[in-house]
Write a protein that holds these residues in place. Structure first.
Motif, mmCIF file in Angstrom:
data_model
loop_
_atom_site.group_PDB
_atom_site.id
_atom_site.type_symbol
_atom_site.label_atom_id
_atom_site.label_comp_id
_atom_site.label_asym_id
_atom_site.label_seq_id
_atom_site.Cartn_x
_atom_site.Cartn_y
_atom_site.Cartn_z
ATOM 1 N N LEU A 17 25.924 45.369 38.152
ATOM 2 C CA LEU A 17 27.367 45.537 38.311
ATOM 3 C C LEU A 17 28.076 44.968 37.087
ATOM 4 O O LEU A 17 27.790 43.856 36.658
ATOM 5 N N PRO A 37 31.614 43.878 36.264
ATOM 6 C CA PRO A 37 32.946 43.669 36.837
ATOM 7 C C PRO A 37 34.080 43.872 35.854
ATOM 8 O O PRO A 37 35.218 44.061 36.242
ATOM 9 N N SER A 71 36.269 48.134 35.361
ATOM 10 C CA SER A 71 36.730 48.741 36.607
ATOM 11 C C SER A 71 37.246 50.142 36.349
ATOM 12 O O SER A 71 37.799 50.442 35.309
ATOM 13 N N PRO A 128 34.287 48.576 40.197
ATOM 14 C CA PRO A 128 33.618 48.361 38.905
ATOM 15 C C PRO A 128 32.486 49.352 38.672
ATOM 16 O O PRO A 128 31.964 49.949 39.602
ATOM 17 N N ILE A 157 24.248 41.497 41.060
ATOM 18 C CA ILE A 157 25.463 40.830 40.593
ATOM 19 C C ILE A 157 25.031 39.453 40.109
ATOM 20 O O ILE A 157 25.085 38.462 40.848
ATOM 21 N N LEU A 175 33.457 45.178 46.889
ATOM 22 C CA LEU A 175 33.453 45.068 45.428
ATOM 23 C C LEU A 175 34.684 44.360 44.860
ATOM 24 O O LEU A 175 34.542 43.558 43.935
ATOM 25 N N THR A 178 34.394 41.132 42.474
ATOM 26 C CA THR A 178 35.033 41.162 41.156
ATOM 27 C C THR A 178 35.986 39.984 41.004
ATOM 28 O O THR A 178 36.022 39.333 39.957
ATOM 29 N N THR A 234 35.887 36.834 38.191
ATOM 30 C CA THR A 234 36.952 36.723 37.200
ATOM 31 C C THR A 234 37.199 35.258 36.893
ATOM 32 O O THR A 234 37.463 34.470 37.805
#
Length: 196
Positions: A52, A54, A57, A63, A129, A179, A183, A187
């Motif tokens: 993934l 992130p 997006s 994402p 992830i 998701l 995400t 961040t």
């Protein structure tokens, strides 16, 4: 409903079979259950492994994901699943990467059984992830998509155990719901500026 498991690339499967036939590769693996297995070892349940991203997006906050390899569950003749073998893409094609073991093996099998009980057909994949030390069984709704498929809002994600705090393992989630949460967790918090 049946799962539509995509065929692993033939070179990826050949690289895993070659590693299983190599006493050096099996002995060097940090997987005691693989070294101690009796009888023939067989690669099973090949699943494409996606990472993934992130940061990238798309519309709707979903994402992107990119294919990084294939993971095969390795079955012993008597012991059931004893390890997993992972392959990776290289400039020369697919190559064996490593053997591993741990809780994700049984969790993957359990999630696949859960997926088979769902009413809609899906194409199973794994979604990694790494920033959360998390792995999900990703059930993609378009069973005709190839390796470059992207998560769709209606896809289903089943977090494998162990899952990060606050996320229940083996509870199916719509990708559109889970998701954005993942995400957000990935961040970085904004830096606080001090005024002098």
């Amino acid at each position: 409903m049946p799962l539509y498991v995509p065929d692993a690339p033939a070179p990826a499967l050949r690289s895993v079979l070659a590693a299983l036939c190599s006493p050096t590769a099996v002995r060097a693996a940090r997987t005691p259950s693989l070294r101690d297995a009796r009888g023939p070892l067989v690669p099973d349940h090949p699943l494409p492994l996606h990472l993934l991203d992130p940061v990238s997006s798309r519309a709707g906050g979903i994402p992107r994901a990119r294919l990084t390899g294939w993971r095969f569950l390795i079955r012993g003749a008597e012991e059931g699943v004893v390890a997993a073998a992972e392959t990776m893409i290289t400039p020369d094609g697919w190559a064996f990467s490593y053997f591993c073991e741990g809780p994700y093996l049984a969790s993957t099998e359990r999630a696949l059984r859960q997926a088979e009980a769902l009413p809609a057909p899906y194409q199973p994949r794994l979604l990694s992830i790494p920033g959360l030390y998390m792995l999900c069984l990703w059930l993609h709704g378009d069973v005709t998509d190839g390796d470059d498929a992207q998560p769709a809002p209606a896809d289903v994600l089943i977090p494998l155990a162990p899952a990060p705090p606050g996320i229940a393992a083996h509870r199916p989630h719509r990708a559109a719901d889970l998701l954005p949460v993942l995400t957000h967790r990935l961040t970085p918090a904004p830096l606080l500026r001090t005024v002098v």
